[in-house]
Design an enzyme around this catalytic site. Structure first.
Site, PDB file in Angstrom:
ATOM      1  N   ASP A   1      73.185 -99.832  10.845  1.00  0.00           N
ATOM      2  CA  ASP A   1      72.657 -99.362   9.562  1.00  0.00           C
ATOM      3  C   ASP A   1      71.456-100.260   9.223  1.00  0.00           C
ATOM      4  O   ASP A   1      71.188-101.261   9.901  1.00  0.00           O
ATOM      5  CB  ASP A   1      73.730 -99.378   8.465  1.00  0.00           C
ATOM      6  CG  ASP A   1      73.350 -98.458   7.294  1.00  0.00           C
ATOM      7  OD1 ASP A   1      72.195 -98.001   7.240  1.00  0.00           O
ATOM      8  OD2 ASP A   1      74.216 -98.197   6.431  1.00  0.00           O
TER       9      ASP A   1
HETATM   10  C1  BGC Z   1      72.327 -96.310   4.326  1.00  0.00           C
HETATM   11  C2  BGC Z   1      72.447 -95.280   5.422  1.00  0.00           C
HETATM   12  C3  BGC Z   1      71.117 -94.604   5.640  1.00  0.00           C
HETATM   13  C4  BGC Z   1      70.072 -95.665   5.957  1.00  0.00           C
HETATM   14  C5  BGC Z   1      68.705 -95.101   6.246  1.00  0.00           C
HETATM   15  C6  BGC Z   1      71.144 -97.238   4.517  1.00  0.00           C
HETATM   16  O1  BGC Z   1      70.917 -97.990   3.383  1.00  0.00           O
HETATM   17  O2  BGC Z   1      73.522 -97.054   4.266  1.00  0.00           O
HETATM   18  O3  BGC Z   1      73.432 -94.336   5.093  1.00  0.00           O
HETATM   19  O4  BGC Z   1      71.219 -93.665   6.667  1.00  0.00           O
HETATM   20  O5  BGC Z   1      69.978 -96.529   4.842  1.00  0.00           O
HETATM   21  O6  BGC Z   1      68.109 -94.572   5.128  1.00  0.00           O
END
Ligand code: BGC
Length: 762
Positions: free
Chosen positions: A304
């Site tokens: 993530d």
């Molecule tokens: C979130 C993810 C997301 C990623 C990209 C993160 O902060 O936890 O769910 O896909 O950002 O935007």
């Protein structure tokens, strides 16, 4: 059994296909979709790559396009300059970008990668397509209320159609984290509190996004996130730690991820949280032993957003180099946004700390997926400025958003049959901060959708009324702040009206990432408005706006009619009007229990009995309840009313007992004694009375959504097999133990419905 068969009518509507798929023999065939094919050119290509280029293929960055979605959604990190990003593409230091700005941007970057880089490897374009691209569908949690997994398949497919037209190859979706604590804001993105629903909707969404051919320019790669147990954050605080038994992990939290992978998802995102002291991003057991070893996952895992780097602050990694090493060796193939892989992997390989063969394996996975997406055949296949516009917000997609919207609405209460309302002859006052205006319509986790393109509540209602003049609107209050003079105006509007429609709840930015709440209530200024409006004595229909289950109190809880309407997206106003005026008879069911008070959280229906449950009725001393509050829901999982009058009768079990290798037939008669057509979600729950591991008071095992005309009856049948009675035993394996089982065919997880029992005999 995974018996979620549906009525003939529902079948015609396509509902339940994903459910049937999970149980069907075709599943084995479809699992071939979960296989990665590595084309012959990939290994020779890898052998010509430098270590820096390999690390580049494992480094994904937020799009740096000025003012772009990525920069507004996430704080700018490394490489926040677009010229620099183009240079990185040219130098082969980038595998792709996410949350970019459409086909034009993608073309510029892709041209640099395939025309000017040494290896000419195409970039992959990713985005958070969570509940739509330009046409926004109900938030994922709301869609689960439809109890129609195939609806979610269709909306995911429509989202893929629009998004892939705009150059997007890969969605960071579906989010399948089971969420049993309503304080956690991200429950809005997932499948709710129940395991079966989590599995069915995970699979359906993967099918919708990916289709059967990843190379299709109408589909894209799905990503199962956040692996794992992100939804089990302690106290519902986002990013918080998870301390959990392996049993609960396997029986509850891991189930939807597994269903998503079984459905063919070929990418996964590691979660931010730690599990029992080990961050998921650095967890070898999770990302390799379980995911690849036990489950046979063949795709790639991405961290993530800066998840690898965050292991430093969490106290698990010494520095960036250590974090890159730990994440990579754990099995996270690709790093999102920190840049740590491209910074440190080459040196980690040179120093012998990371085997070169492992890096090659990760690069192979990524290149194979790029090939399966058709990017080596034509790197511009999804990048088409004309198609981007031509596919956007088409009438048929908006029609699907309206269908999904009305099916997501849950009628919680309807005293005196206040709803549906007549289209004429009554004066209506629409009151509340969500009554009108282009705000809070598309909801949280929307990158490309636009509130201005969505239908607000007032517009939807006026369009349904015989005379738009019979509606007056008053804002009454801000979302979290009072509005000067607001209540007085609202009360005046209510006094002129026959019925008040009270549109209250949370704004979009009160749920979603990092939006944990200690009190899951209507904000104080709106509660005050509700009390003042109720004091006029006019009948009130509460129309809730929310990304989570609420604890409803006072005048809101006491209103004669309450609709849970979530964030419904582009067709919000029309979908709600369809239900308010009876063009559609509500059929939604709660995907998450509404507790009586915030302090009950985490509250979920499938809890254990404890040794001292309070018997139904009065609260008794020294029993499991809170002071003055029973440990039950105000509105439990599965609850939802219709405009019919549904009656459950004649439960019939095929036999009093069932052998281990046999099955049990269950039948019940469901009748609509009302004067309006209705759709009923008939639910089958089971409880194992005595087991070597205590079992939940009830668990949903199957459901059917049936359509009933006024006066119509239907016999609904289920088949129970031993697989439905299995649990994760003392020896860390699924077991089925003989004994007595309770069974309910019921309209919700806490309704008595029809109750029977049977013996499972060895
Ligand atoms: C979130 C993810 C997301 C990623 C990209 C993160 O902060 O936890 O769910 O896909 O950002 O935007």
């Amino acid at each position: 059994m995974l018996d979620t068969r549906i009525s003939r009518r529902a079948m015609l509507m396509g509902a339940g296909a994903a459910a049937a798929w999970l149980a069907s023999p075709a599943r084995a065939l479809l699992q071939a979709v979960g296989k990665v094919q590595v084309p012959a050119f990939v290994d020779p290509l890898i052998s010509r790559m430098t270590l820096e280029e390999k690390a580049g293929q494992l480094s994904l960055m937020a799009s740096a396009w000025g003012g772009g979605a990525a920069l507004s959604l996430n704080p700018p990190g490394n490489g926040s300059d677009f010229e620099q990003q183009v240079k990185e593409a040219r130098e082969g230091l980038l595998t792709g970008v996410f949350n970019g700005n459409g086909a034009r941007m993608a073309r510029m970057l892709q041209s640099a990668a395939v025309n000017q880089s040494r290896m000419k490897i195409p970039l992959i374009f990713a985005a958070d397509i969570i509940h739509g691209h330009r046409t926004i569908f109900p938030v994922p949690l709301a869609e689960v209320a439809s109890f129609e997994p195939d609806l979610a398949r269709r909306t995911a497919e429509a989202a893929a159609f629009e998004a892939s037209g705009a150059g997007i190859d890969w969605t960071f979706s579906p989010m399948v984290d089971v969420a049993r604590d309503q304080r956690w804001g991200r429950g809005v993105e997932g499948g709710g509190e129940d395991v079966l629903m989590g599995r069915l909707f995970a699979a359906a969404r993967v099918h919708g996004f990916q289709g059967t051919d990843l190379g299709s320019t109408e589909h894209m790669l799905a990503c199962i996130k956040h692996f794992a147990a992100y939804g089990a954050a302690e106290s519902g605080l986002d990013y918080n730690v998870v301390d959990i038994s392996e049993r609960r992990l396997r029986e509850v939290y891991l189930q939807p991820y597994k269903a998503g992978f079984d459905a063919g998802a070929l990418s996964a995102m590691a979660s931010f949280n730690e599990i029992n002291g080990v961050p998921s991003t650095g967890n070898h057991w999770l990302q390799t032993d379980l995911l690849r070893g036990e489950w046979g996952f063949q795709g790639f895992v991405v961290s993530d957003y800066t998840g690898d780097e965050e292991m430093i602050t969490a106290g698990y990694a010494k520095d960036g180099r250590d974090a890159a090493k730990l994440a990579f060796l754990a099995g996270v193939d690709m790093s999102m946004q920190s840049g740590l892989y491209r910074q440190h992997l080459p040196d980690l390989v040179r120093s012998g700390e990371v085997p070169q063969a492992l890096v090659d394996t990760s690069v192979r996975r990524v290149l194979a997926l790029k090939a399966m997406l058709g990017l080596f055949d034509d790197p511009f296949r999804r990048i088409d400025e004309k198609r981007e516009t031509a596919r956007s917000l088409l009438p048929k997609t908006r029609a699907l958003a309206r269908e999904a919207g009305r099916k997501a609405i849950v009628l919680l209460k309807n005293d005196g049959d206040l709803l549906p309302l007549p289209r004429s002859g009554k004066k209506l006052a629409l009151i509340g901060p969500f009554a009108e205006g282009a705000h809070d319509l598309v909801g949280p986790w929307v990158v490309y959708g636009d509130d201005a393109k969505a239908v607000d509540l007032a517009t939807g209602i006026r369009a349904a009324l015989a005379s738009p003049k019979s509606l007056v609107v008053a804002q009454g209050s801000g979302v979290e702040q009072p509005l000067s003079g607001g209540i007085a105006k609202a009360v005046a509007a209510a006094k002129q009206a026959d019925v008040v429609l009270l549109a209250i709840g949370e704004s979009a930015n009160m749920s979603g990432e990092a939006q944990s709440r200690t009190e899951i209530v209507i904000p104080a200024s709106q509660q005050k408005l509700a009390e003042a409006v109720a004091a006029t004595g006019k009948p009130v229909v509460v129309i809730l706006k929310h990304g989570r289950a609420f604890a409803l109190e006072g005048a809101v809880a006491n209103a004669p009619a309450i609709l849970a309407t979530w964030f419904l997206g582009t067709e919000t106003g029309n979908a709600i009007a369809d239900v308010l005026f009876g063009a559609y008879s509500p059929s939604g069911r709660l995907p998450a229990s509404f507790p009586r008070r915030s302090g009950q959280e985490p509250y979920y229906y499938a809890h254990k009995p404890t040794g001292r449950p309070n018997p139904p009725g009065e609260l008794q001393p020294y029993k499991a309840h809170f002071r003055g509050i029973p440990n039950s829901a105000l509105y439990p999982f599965g609850h939802g009313l219709t405009y019919g009058k549904i009656d459950y009768s004649s439960l019939a079990l095929g036999a009093p007992s069932m052998p281990m290798n046999g099955s049990l037939q269950v039948a019940a008669t469901i009748t609509n004694r009302g004067t309006r057509a209705a759709e009923e979600v008939v639910q089958l729950y089971i409880h194992d009375r005595v087991a070597s591991i205590t079992q939940p008071v009830r668990e949903l095992k199957a459901f059917r959504k049936i359509a009933l005309a006024p006066g119509q009856s239907q016999v609904v049948r289920f088949t129970v097999t031993a697989a439905d009675l299995a649990f994760y035993g003392l020896a860390d394996k699924p077991v089925v133990e003989p004994g007595t089982f309770d069974l309910w065919v019921a309209p919700s997880a806490e309704a008595e419905g029809l109750h029977g029992s049977f013996e499972l005999v060895a």
